[in-house]
Design a protein around this motif. Structure first.
Motif, short mmCIF file in Angstrom:
data_model
loop_
_atom_site.label_atom_id
_atom_site.label_comp_id
_atom_site.label_asym_id
_atom_site.label_seq_id
_atom_site.Cartn_x
_atom_site.Cartn_y
_atom_site.Cartn_z
N UNK A 6 43.59 31.65 49.08
CA UNK A 6 44.94 31.89 49.58
C UNK A 6 45.73 30.59 49.61
N UNK A 7 47.04 30.70 49.50
CA UNK A 7 47.92 29.53 49.44
C UNK A 7 49.22 29.87 50.16
N UNK A 8 49.56 29.10 51.17
CA UNK A 8 50.81 29.34 51.89
C UNK A 8 51.99 29.22 50.94
N UNK A 9 52.87 30.20 50.98
CA UNK A 9 54.08 30.17 50.16
C UNK A 9 53.96 30.86 48.84
N UNK A 10 52.76 31.38 48.51
CA UNK A 10 52.58 32.05 47.22
C UNK A 10 51.60 33.21 47.35
N UNK A 11 51.79 34.19 46.52
CA UNK A 11 50.83 35.28 46.40
C UNK A 11 49.78 34.86 45.38
N UNK A 12 48.50 35.01 45.72
CA UNK A 12 47.42 34.64 44.81
C UNK A 12 46.68 35.90 44.39
N UNK A 13 46.56 36.11 43.08
CA UNK A 13 45.84 37.25 42.53
C UNK A 13 44.68 36.73 41.69
N UNK A 14 43.51 37.32 41.86
CA UNK A 14 42.32 36.93 41.10
C UNK A 14 42.04 37.98 40.03
N UNK A 15 41.56 37.50 38.87
CA UNK A 15 41.28 38.42 37.76
C UNK A 15 40.09 37.91 36.97
N UNK A 16 39.63 38.75 36.03
CA UNK A 16 38.42 38.46 35.27
C UNK A 16 38.64 37.49 34.13
N UNK A 17 37.62 36.64 33.90
CA UNK A 17 37.59 35.71 32.77
C UNK A 17 36.12 35.43 32.45
N UNK A 18 35.69 35.48 31.18
CA UNK A 18 36.51 35.56 29.97
C UNK A 18 36.87 36.98 29.53
N UNK A 19 36.30 37.99 30.19
CA UNK A 19 36.60 39.37 29.80
C UNK A 19 37.66 39.93 30.75
N UNK A 20 38.79 40.43 30.22
CA UNK A 20 39.86 40.99 31.08
C UNK A 20 39.35 42.15 31.92
N UNK A 21 39.93 42.31 33.11
CA UNK A 21 39.54 43.42 33.96
C UNK A 21 40.77 44.09 34.58
N UNK A 22 40.53 45.09 35.40
CA UNK A 22 41.61 45.87 35.99
C UNK A 22 42.51 45.01 36.88
N UNK A 23 41.93 44.04 37.57
CA UNK A 23 42.75 43.15 38.39
C UNK A 23 43.72 42.34 37.54
N UNK A 24 43.30 41.96 36.35
CA UNK A 24 44.19 41.27 35.42
C UNK A 24 45.34 42.17 35.00
N UNK A 25 45.05 43.44 34.78
CA UNK A 25 46.11 44.40 34.46
C UNK A 25 47.13 44.46 35.58
N UNK A 26 46.64 44.53 36.82
CA UNK A 26 47.55 44.59 37.96
C UNK A 26 48.36 43.30 38.09
N UNK A 27 47.75 42.17 37.76
CA UNK A 27 48.47 40.90 37.79
C UNK A 27 49.59 40.89 36.76
N UNK A 28 49.31 41.44 35.58
CA UNK A 28 50.35 41.52 34.56
C UNK A 28 51.52 42.35 35.02
N UNK A 29 51.25 43.46 35.69
CA UNK A 29 52.33 44.31 36.21
C UNK A 29 53.11 43.59 37.30
N UNK A 30 52.41 42.81 38.13
CA UNK A 30 53.09 42.06 39.20
C UNK A 30 54.01 40.99 38.61
N UNK A 31 53.59 40.35 37.55
CA UNK A 31 54.43 39.35 36.89
C UNK A 31 55.68 40.02 36.32
N UNK A 32 55.47 41.13 35.64
CA UNK A 32 56.60 41.84 35.05
C UNK A 32 57.60 42.29 36.12
N UNK A 33 57.09 42.76 37.23
CA UNK A 33 57.96 43.21 38.32
C UNK A 33 58.74 42.04 38.91
N UNK A 34 58.08 40.88 39.08
CA UNK A 34 58.76 39.71 39.63
C UNK A 34 59.86 39.23 38.70
N UNK A 35 59.55 39.14 37.41
CA UNK A 35 60.53 38.61 36.46
C UNK A 35 61.68 39.57 36.20
#
Length: 409
Positions: free
Chosen positions: A78-107
């Motif tokens: 966790x980091x004060x002042x920012x939302x932190x999302x964790x995702x899979x590496x090196x193989x993409x996972x569902x959390x990475x998908x949700x992170x991509x949607x969160x980025x798109x929503x923010x932008x």
């Protein structure tokens, strides 16, 4: 000759030289971010070094309108002042998908006067899959596994990934439009091609879809791709101009090698491009030992590739080290370290390994068959038997791999 402890310390010197927090602070001091009157600031950090880069930005910038971090599980805190999302590496996972949607929503909330600061580091490609329409996460994971197992270099892999993602290959710029985008990039790619780092979310694609299809056909992978991926690569691509971005490189493998050379008297950088097949890279290391007459401490940097033919565990650094140890079995007077600067080599908890002329003897003494383990791409278990694994834990950065070769005078 340097001891194992001394070699490990020298490796960590290279890792510290790529410290993402310091790199961002220095970059913002050298070129302060300009916010027009009425502008809102959005800060996005993606990659293995994302949290540290975000922490640095938040320490020197005015409070952003929104701040989002997407990083791997090992580096997610966790980091004060920012939302932190964790995702899979090196193989993409569902959390990475949700992170991509969160980025798109923010932008999607940005306006013309707004400024988007994008902090990019290695690993971002897998961490934020954002597949194109018609492509599932399972399809993306299958493509990723095929690319990793085929021994392709990172530039080639990312050329393919870019055309299967809404965000890569400049896709993030289209999402952020009409806001101004400035990117600070920590390179994990040898040669520092910005298009290949995290698959280039703020730069133009490496190749066209026609070129990617030809590449996959030549490498024998096209017919092995999921049908949805082939359909996506067969569609007409968007050829409209990308929005502009200010892209800045703030850290690299070469900078780490330079720091190591300064820290070790007599050390010499023999190559900052140790790339390609891991077997060929091992031969280069072995030949350096056999030739003699070179520096007592030789430094290398790069990123090799491994063609998977077995079912074992390991990574490119572990396999490189095991191959060197195999070729120099029983030869005295040398020691070799190969490690990933992110602290994780392949799907293991090791960064790499430190081997010498007695490594194979230790493996055999522990009941292992070095040749069989190597043939099965099981370098992790082989080196574990020898007690030769290099374990550093997650480092928070990623500038590819570093190697140290010591030869006894």
């Amino acid at each position: 000759m340097l001891t194992r402890v001394q070699m490990t310390r020298l490796f960590k010197t290279g890792v510290r030289a790529a410290d993402p927090h310091a790199a961002v602070c220095d970059a913002l001091a050298d070129a302060p971010l300009h916010l027009p009157d009425g502008a809102r600031l959005y800060v996005l950090a993606i990659g293995k070094a994302a949290r540290a880069m975000m922490q640095a930005a938040l320490s020197v910038l005015p409070a952003p309108h929104a701040a989002l971090v997407v990083t791997n599980y090992e580096n997610a805190e966790s980091l004060d002042g920012a939302r932190v999302m964790a995702a899979g590496h090196p193989v993409p996972d569902e959390n990475g998908m949700q992170a991509g949607l969160a980025i798109q929503k923010m932008l999607a909330r940005t306006r013309a006067k707004d400024v988007v600061l994008v902090l990019v580091s290695g690993g971002g490609s897998a961490l934020v899959p954002a597949p194109v329409a018609g492509l599932s996460l399972s399809d993306k994971a299958q493509v990723n596994d095929l690319l990793l197992g085929a021994g392709l270099d990172i530039v080639t892999m990312n050329a393919v990934r870019q055309h299967l993602s809404r965000m890569k290959g400049g896709g993030l710029l289209r999402m952020a439009a009409p806001a101004q985008v400035q990117a600070m990039i920590l390179s994990d790619v040898i040669g520092d091609d910005l298009r290949a780092i995290a698959s280039g979310p703020t730069v133009a694609p490496i190749a066209t879809r026609d070129e990617v299809r030809a590449l996959l056909a030549t490498s024998g992978l096209w017919d092995r791709l999921p049908q949805a991926a082939r359909d996506a690569l067969a569609r007409r691509e968007d050829t409209s101009p990308l929005p502009d971005a200010d892209n800045r490189l703030i850290g690299s493998n070469r900078m780490s090698l330079d720091a190591m050379a300064r820290a070790c008297d007599g050390a010499l950088i023999l190559s900052d491009a140790l790339t390609g097949d891991v077997g060929c890279a091992a031969e280069r290391i072995v030949q350096t030992v056999r030739d003699g007459g070179g520096p007592r401490v030789a430094l290398f940097g790069g990123e090799t590739t491994v063609r998977l033919q077995g079912t074992g565990r390991g990574g490119r650094n572990q396999e490189l080290a095991l191959r060197v140890a195999t070729a120099l079995d029983g030869v005295a007077g040398w020691r070799f370290l190969s490690g990933g600067t992110d602290g994780r080599d392949g799907p293991t908890d090791a960064a790499g390994a430190v081997v010498d002329g007695d490594t194979l003897a230790r493996i055999r003494a522990a009941g292992g068959d070095p040749a069989a383990l190597l043939a099965n791409n099981d370098s992790y278990h082989a080196l574990e038997l020898a007690d030769d694994l290099l374990v550093t834990g997650a480092t928070g950065t990623n500038v590819a791999d570093l190697q140290i070769l010591c030869i006894d005078a």
